[in-house]
Design an enzyme around this catalytic site. Structure first.
Site, PDB file in Angstrom:
ATOM      1  N   LYS A 191       7.057  -6.515  31.744  1.00  7.62           N
ATOM      2  CA  LYS A 191       8.384  -7.085  31.493  1.00  7.62           C
ATOM      3  C   LYS A 191       9.486  -6.039  31.739  1.00  7.62           C
ATOM      4  O   LYS A 191       9.188  -4.916  32.115  1.00  7.62           O
ATOM      5  CB  LYS A 191       8.442  -7.655  30.069  1.00  7.62           C
ATOM      6  CG  LYS A 191       7.308  -8.653  29.750  1.00  7.62           C
ATOM      7  CD  LYS A 191       7.474 -10.000  30.455  1.00  7.62           C
ATOM      8  CE  LYS A 191       6.246 -10.881  30.486  1.00  7.62           C
ATOM      9  NZ  LYS A 191       5.745 -11.412  29.242  1.00  7.62           N
TER      10      LYS A 191
HETATM   11  C1  LIG Z   1       4.838 -12.346  28.509  1.00  8.61           C
HETATM   12  C2  LIG Z   1       5.114 -13.717  28.063  1.00  8.61           C
HETATM   13  C3  LIG Z   1       4.827 -14.163  26.762  1.00  8.61           C
HETATM   14  C4  LIG Z   1       4.005 -13.402  25.765  1.00  8.61           C
HETATM   15  O1  LIG Z   1       4.384 -12.127  25.545  1.00  8.61           O
HETATM   16  P1  LIG Z   1       3.322 -11.051  24.998  1.00  8.61           P
HETATM   17  O2  LIG Z   1       4.241  -9.930  24.627  1.00  8.61           O
HETATM   18  O3  LIG Z   1       2.403 -10.714  26.122  1.00  8.61           O
HETATM   19  O4  LIG Z   1       2.630 -11.629  23.831  1.00  8.61           O
HETATM   20  C5  LIG Z   1       5.239 -15.439  26.391  1.00  8.61           C
HETATM   21  N1  LIG Z   1       5.868 -16.242  27.258  1.00  8.61           N
HETATM   22  C6  LIG Z   1       6.128 -15.870  28.523  1.00  8.61           C
HETATM   23  C7  LIG Z   1       6.831 -16.812  29.422  1.00  8.61           C
HETATM   24  C8  LIG Z   1       5.747 -14.603  28.972  1.00  8.61           C
HETATM   25  O5  LIG Z   1       5.981 -14.248  30.235  1.00  8.61           O
END
Ligand SMILES: *Cc1c(COP(=O)(O)O)cnc(C)c1O
Length: 402
Positions: free
Chosen positions: A201
């Site tokens: 991210k």
């Molecule tokens: C990455 C992501 C999540 C979950 O995040 P984590 O930190 O990996 O638990 C939820 N929704 C979307 C759309 C994502 O891309």
């Protein structure tokens, strides 16, 4: 054979790949300042529930223009917290998009409520407000739009529907930290907005997440929920010289440690430059692929500034003699780490088995899924990396084009 012929031969057919090593679709960047910040946290008195947590939360809230920001141990935990704070419980329904990571819908199930999917808009692949409208029943309690690839969902229309029916909007902005919608930052628009700090991210804490909100009651509930449902935290008790605490509701340990918050705070300082680089990469892709018949580049509405977490192209399969999977394999052989986001949630075995989905329920999302390929998109990509992606997509799409 001439050199040009050799280079045109696909790597999957034994030709030489566009690049010698695999370029991933997403990747963190950690610099010396990040490392020093983590080391300082490790040397401090507080490894968790200390001052770094509040500092990260305050800086994050300021960045997105929200009153409150509450850290969680992951984006998924943050979604769970938001689903809880919204009051979701057995018998309730929450409307969400099928074109997302499963966690968006799973958080509804954690609360024993029912995820109801609504199909997406063909342009942006974000949830279609008209489809939301058609899915609303007397059980509806929340809407969970996803800012797919970093392009905000149609938030005005969604909030209007929510207002009309008294629903809570939990925006899954795990792709969209730093995005803007009609000049407002994502994070201060919906009732609650959820972010993730997974390494792919925009900023990372290893694992981590955040909920932002302008509602003080949601903020209080979120803080309690991530701390077992206890109404005070260890640091507050220590500074007040108290031992007594009360568990007032059933919560979890979803806390994000100071070590991680120190990293997040440092990463946050570089968000603007990271976003600018992602914008540059997206512009180069759009420029390079705009004239290729076999490729459809992502659509961006003029009232939106996307944060470009992903760069999902759609293949025009009628222009190709191959399937998406063949193009995928061919690009992987060229050492371009393409990916697919996402298998629609209702088509996962768990959802099929539990709820009886068979495919065909969400035609726009399902048709998009068949054509999607995410190209590498991360801020530390070099110009050479971008050139390699462009060269490989051209090489492979020319080979398969008809
Ligand atoms: C990455 C992501 C999540 C979950 O995040 P984590 O930190 O990996 O638990 C939820 N929704 C979307 C759309 C994502 O891309």
């Amino acid at each position: 054979m001439s050199l040009a012929t050799v280079q045109k031969e696909l790597a999957i057919h034994g030709g030489s790949p566009v690049r010698p090593t695999l370029l991933p679709y997403g990747r963190q960047s950690v610099d010396e300042a990040d490392i020093q910040a983590v080391v300082a946290a490790l040397r401090s008195d507080w490894l968790t529930t200390g001052p770094e947590v509040a500092e990260f939360e305050e800086a994050f809230a300021a960045k997105v223009g929200a009153r409150f920001a509450v850290t969680f141990s992951s984006g998924t935990a943050a979604l769970h917290g938001a689903a809880y704070a919204a009051g979701l419980q057995a018998g309730d329904e929450a409307i969400t998009t099928p074109l997302t990571f499963a966690a968006t819908a799973n958080c509804v199930l954690y609360q024993q409520a029912m995820p109801v999917f609504a199909d997406v808009l063909p342009e942006t692949l974000t949830i279609d407000p008209n489809e939301i409208q058609s899915k609303i029943t007397s059980r509806a309690k929340a809407i969970l739009p996803v800012d797919y690839a970093g392009h905000p969902a149609d938030l005005d229309a969604i909030l209007q529907i929510a207002d009309h029916y008294g629903l809570v909007v939990i925006e899954d902005a795990c792709h969209a930290l730093g995005a803007q919608y009609r000049k407002s930052s994502v994070g201060c628009i919906a009732h609650m907005t959820v972010f993730s700090f997974h390494p792919v991210k925009h900023i990372t804490t290893g694992e981590g997440g955040m909920v932002t909100t302008n509602n003080p009651e949601y903020a209080t509930t979120l803080r309690r929920f991530r701390n077992h449902g206890i109404s005070s935290d260890a640091r507050t008790r220590q500074s007040a010289g108290q031992w007594h605490y009360e568990m007032v509701e059933l919560g979890f340990n979803y806390r994000l440690p100071d070590i991680a918050c120190a990293l997040g705070l440092e990463q946050l300082f570089r968000l603007e430059s990271n976003l600018a680089r992602r914008l540059e990469i997206a512009a180069r892709y759009a420029d390079a692929f705009g004239s290729i018949d076999a490729v459809q580049v992502p659509h961006v509405y003029s009232h939106v500034n996307p944060a470009w977490h992903l760069y999902p192209i759609r293949l025009n399969l009628h222009r190709l003699s191959s399937t998406r999977n063949e193009v995928f394999q061919a690009l992987r052989a060229e050492n371009i780490g393409v990916n697919v986001h996402y298998i629609p949630v209702h088509l996962h075995p768990y959802y099929r088995d539990r709820f009886g989905y068979k495919g065909g329920e969400y035609p726009v999302a399902e048709a998009a899924y068949e054509r999607l390929l995410s190209l590498p998109m991360f801020h530390s990509m070099t110009d050479r990396d971008v050139d390699d992606v462009i060269a490989a997509v051209i090489k492979v799409s020319e080979y398969f084009s008809r």
